[in-house]
Design an enzyme around this catalytic site. Sequence first.
Site, PDB file in Angstrom:
ATOM      1  N   HIS A  56      29.528 -53.655 -40.635  1.00 38.20           N
ATOM      2  CA  HIS A  56      28.383 -54.356 -40.048  1.00 38.20           C
ATOM      3  C   HIS A  56      28.636 -54.600 -38.561  1.00 38.20           C
ATOM      4  CE1 HIS A  56      25.685 -55.355 -43.438  1.00 38.20           C
ATOM      5  NE2 HIS A  56      26.781 -55.068 -44.125  1.00 38.20           N
ATOM      6  N   CYS A  58      25.754 -49.698 -43.391  1.00 35.58           N
ATOM      7  CA  CYS A  58      26.236 -50.054 -44.737  1.00 35.58           C
ATOM      8  C   CYS A  58      25.452 -49.307 -45.827  1.00 35.58           C
ATOM      9  CB  CYS A  58      26.208 -51.570 -44.903  1.00 35.58           C
ATOM     10  SG  CYS A  58      27.422 -52.147 -46.099  1.00 35.58           S
ATOM     11  N   GLU A  62      26.570 -55.449 -36.294  1.00 33.48           N
ATOM     12  CA  GLU A  62      25.724 -56.488 -35.674  1.00 33.48           C
ATOM     13  C   GLU A  62      26.506 -57.766 -35.444  1.00 33.48           C
ATOM     14  OE1 GLU A  62      25.497 -55.445 -38.723  1.00 33.48           O
ATOM     15  OE2 GLU A  62      25.117 -57.078 -40.119  1.00 33.48           O
TER      16      GLU A  62
END
Length: 358
Positions: A334, A249, A336
């Site tokens: 993102h 990001c 994750e």
Amino acid sequence: MKDAFLALEDGTVFRGEALGSEGLARGELVFNTSFTGYEEAMTGPSYKGQLLMFTYPLVGNYGLSYESIQSDEVGAEAVVVKEACEKPSHRDSKASLDEFLKDMDTPGIEGIDTRMLTIKTRERGVLKAAVAVGDYSVEEVVEYAKGAPDIQDLDLVSQVTCEESYRVKGDGSRIAVLDCGVRKSILDRLSEHGFDLKVFPADSSSETIREYNPEALFVSNGPGNPKMAKNPINLVKEFVGEIPVFGICFGTQIISLAVGADTYKMSFGHRGGNHPVKDHETGTVHITSQNHGFAIDKESLNGTGLEVTQTNANDGTVEAVESKKQEIYGVQYHPEAYPGPRDTKDLFLNKIYKIIEG
Ligand SMILES: NC(=O)CC[C@H](N)C(=O)O
């Protein structure tokens, strides 16, 4: 419930009900369309300087467990919802939304037509706003909203980065993490892969980072305008070509600026858990979790050595860049997956693993 007010920079005022702590907060009003994951979103440092509005009408129905928090505070200046669930139902719930916001000393407001405000934001672009909980006059709140600074001019990273470096020990390769507001789950994912991490404040010197003898540099997510993060940009300039550099990001925006590309402010950004990203090599469309209001200018990447490898299937914005020659890799979304979706979790981590471990 006590009254609360939400005022927009154009003078529009909404009366609602108070949530969380008393206070007067301001910033740009941004919307997140996720149905769940409100604990992760609210505690994400990247919302610093912003008022976080949830489009989904009922927020807090499974409570807050504190087990998914991404930092030790609410990143946003205030939270705006249509309805806050007063009696959450979940075995792990430790607080309602109101109790959580009080605990985190963050003001909030409910009873707002968040869908109408989301449509208004989509049509007109992000607006500056203020939320007031407590004894404030409407005039005060409107003036406070009108006086909100432009997020493009703020150095917000300095407000969220760690004060001192710290280690997350692992047996694998050493990764220097530049903390621009790093989400806890990103460190968890990198650590789960066995990497040894040392997390550095965003204003660290390259000499300090070199003492750790890193085998790669990771630039984290973060709030605000990437162009205001001068030190992270200079650090990437120094390490690119020497060790692999990758980012998520904000980190990818920093990397792009460091190699000479440009970024721009989007009209209202991408914030939610259903953003489709097309992979140019495989043609696969991954569903991703996103939270960004700036983007990388695709044309400006020409000549920088960075290739666009993934783009947003809705609007074509840059979602991943890569330079095989210089071992650079970054994604705008993102991966994750905290909150999900998890389509890209392993894709990102396996790529990093391959770049660093060879
Ligand atoms: N989540 C992030 O890292 C946000 C990046 C940057 N602040 C943006 O809004 O685009």
